[in-house]
Design a protein around this motif. Structure first.
Motif, PDB file in Angstrom:
ATOM      1  N   SER A 200       0.831  -1.201   0.000  1.00 46.01           N
ATOM      2  CA  SER A 200       0.000   0.000   0.000  1.00 46.01           C
ATOM      3  C   SER A 200       0.868   1.255   0.000  1.00 46.01           C
ATOM      4  O   SER A 200       0.577   2.223  -0.715  1.00 46.01           O
ATOM      5  N   HIS A 204       0.890   4.143  -3.003  1.00 44.10           N
ATOM      6  CA  HIS A 204       0.603   5.542  -2.686  1.00 44.10           C
ATOM      7  C   HIS A 204       1.753   6.454  -3.119  1.00 44.10           C
ATOM      8  O   HIS A 204       1.535   7.493  -3.751  1.00 44.10           O
ATOM      9  N   TYR A 208       2.026   9.358  -6.058  1.00 45.19           N
ATOM     10  CA  TYR A 208       2.505  10.717  -5.794  1.00 45.19           C
ATOM     11  C   TYR A 208       3.604  11.104  -6.786  1.00 45.19           C
ATOM     12  O   TYR A 208       3.669  12.241  -7.256  1.00 45.19           O
TER      13      TYR A 208
END
Length: 363
Positions: A200, A204, A208
Motif C-alpha cells: 500500500s 501511494h 505521488y
C-alpha cells in the motif's frame, strides 16, 4: 535557446569542480581528524568522500545530459540561474535538507532534532533513512520512468538509435496516455510482488511520483506560456527551472540512500555528494556550450535509456538490494554505447559526404 559552440578546453569547464574537490577533501580530512583523532580515521573519511564523489558522478552523468538537453532551450538568464541557484539547491537542499526532512517526518521530530540526531546518533539516523527507502524508491522511480518514457513516446521524434523499438514507441505516442498506462501497469505488478502493508505504501508513493511529474509538466507549460505572452524570447524560464530541480531531486534519491552503505555521517555524505554534484554541473555547462548533444546524435538516447534502467532498478530495490555500482556502471555503459554509435554515424556521414563530392567533381 541554442548556444554557440566555444573553443574553451574541456578541462577549463571543470575549474570550479577541481577547486571544490580540493576544499571538500580538505574539509573531509579535518572532519575525520576531529571525529576520530587519528591519522587512520582522517584517511578513512578522506577516502569515503572520494568514493562518494565518484558514485555521484557515475549515477548522475545521464542527469547532466538531460539537463543540457533542457538548458539549451532556456534563456541565458534562466540558464545562469539554474547553474547558480540550482547547484546551491542541489548541494544543500538534496544532500543536507532532504535527508533531514525525511528523518524529521519519519521520526516525527523537528528539523533541529533531526540534525542533532544525525550528529550524535548517526546509526539511528541511518536506520531511519534506510527504512524510508521503499517510499523514496517508489516516488523517484515513477517520476524518472515518466521522464524516460515521455522522451521516447513522442510522435515528433525523428532520430532513432535503436530504430525498431523507438519507431514503435514513437508511433504508439498517438495513443493518448500510453506511457501513463504502462507505468500504472508496472506499478500494479510490483505492488503485487511486495507483500503486506508495504504494498500500500509503495502504490501511494508511486502515485505521488506520477502526479508530481504531471503537475510539474502542467505548471511548467503554464509558466512558460505566460512568459511567452510577455516576450517571445522568454520561453524556457521558471517552468523549465522547476522541472530540472525536481528531476535533479529524483536523480539524487538513489545516491543519498546508497551513501549510507559507506558512512552514516550526514556531513561526510554532504561533502562527497556535493563534490560529485559540482562535476555534474561542469559537465552540463560543457555539453551546452560545446554543442556536444548536436555533434553526438545518439547521446541523449543513451541518457534516457539509462534513466529508464535507473527507474526500474529503483522499483526492483523495493524487493532486493542492488549495489549502487551496478546502477552507475549500467548507466555509464549505455551512454558509452550511444557515444560509440554516434561516432560511427559521424564517420559514415563523412565518408558518404566525401564520396558524393567526388562524384560531383567527376560528373
Amino acid at each position: 535557446m541554442n548556444q554557440p559552440a566555444t573553443h574553451e578546453s574541456s578541462l577549463g569547464y571543470f575549474r570550479w569542480a577541481f577547486i571544490v574537490t580540493a576544499l571538500g577533501l580538505i574539509l573531509g580530512a579535518v572532519l575525520g581528524w576531529q571525529t576520530t583523532g587519528t591519522i587512520g580515521g582522517m584517511a578513512s573519511v578522506f577516502f569515503i568522500c572520494t568514493v562518494l564523489a565518484v558514485l555521484e558522478i557515475s549515477l548522475s552523468f545521464d542527469n547532466a545530459i538531460v539537463n543540457a538537453n533542457k538548458l539549451k532551450e532556456m534563456t541565458p538568464l534562466w540558464q545562469k540561474r539554474f547553474l547558480t541557484w540550482g547547484i546551491i539547491i542541489a548541494v544543500f537542499g538534496m544532500r543536507i535538507v532532504f535527508p533531514l526532512a525525511i528523518v524529521a517526518i519519519a521520526a516525527r521530530i523537528g528539523p533541529w532534532d533531526a540534525l542533532v540526531l544525525a550528529a550524535r546518533e548517526p546509526a539511528e539516523y541511518a536506520r531511519i533513512m534506510n527504512d524510508a527507502h521503499l517510499p523514496i524508491a517508489a516516488f523517484g522511480g515513477t517520476f524518472l520512468m515518466m521522464v524516460g518514457l515521455s522522451y521516447f513516446f513522442d510522435h515528433e521524434k525523428k532520430i532513432h538509435w535503436l530504430r525498431g523499438l523507438e519507431k514503435v514507441m514513437a508511433r504508439s505516442a498517438t495513443i493518448r496516455g500510453i506511457e501513463i498506462a504502462f507505468v500504472l501497469a508496472l506499478m500494479l505488478v510490483f505492488s503485487w510482488l511486495i507483500s503486506g502493508e508495504e504494498a500500500s505504501v509503495f502504490v501511494h508513493c508511486a502515485i505521488y511520483g506520477l502526479l508530481t511529474f504531471l503537475a510539474v509538466e502542467v505548471v511548467g507549460e503554464l509558466l512558460d506560456a505566460s512568459q511567452q505572452t510577455m516576450s517571445a524570447a522568454a520561453k524556457g524560464g521558471l517552468g523549465a527551472f522547476i522541472y530540472l530541480e525536481v528531476l535533479d531531486a529524483s536523480f539524487s534519491f538513489d545516491g543519498v540512500i546508497g551513501a549510507f552503505a559507506l558512512t552514516q555521517n550526514l556531513f561526510v555524505i554532504a561533502i562527497g555528494l556535493g563534490i560529485g554534484a559540482m562535476y555534474v554541473r561542469s559537465m552540463t555547462i560543457m555539453l551546452v556550450e560545446k554543442g556536444t548533444l548536436a555533434e553526438y546524435r545518439y547521446l541523449e538516447h543513451g541518457a534516457f535509456y539509462a534513466i529508464l534502467i535507473l527507474s526500474v532498478i529503483m522499483y526492483a530495490q523495493t524487493l532486493v538490494h542492488i549495489p549502487e555500482v551496478i546502477t552507475g556502471l549500467g548507466g555509464a555503459a549505455l551512454i558509452g554505447l550511444s557515444l560509440w554509435s554516434s561516432i560511427r554515424h559521424n564517420r559514415r556521414a563523412r565518408v558518404e559526404d566525401h564520396a558524393s563530392r567526388q562524384e560531383e567533381l567527376h560528373a
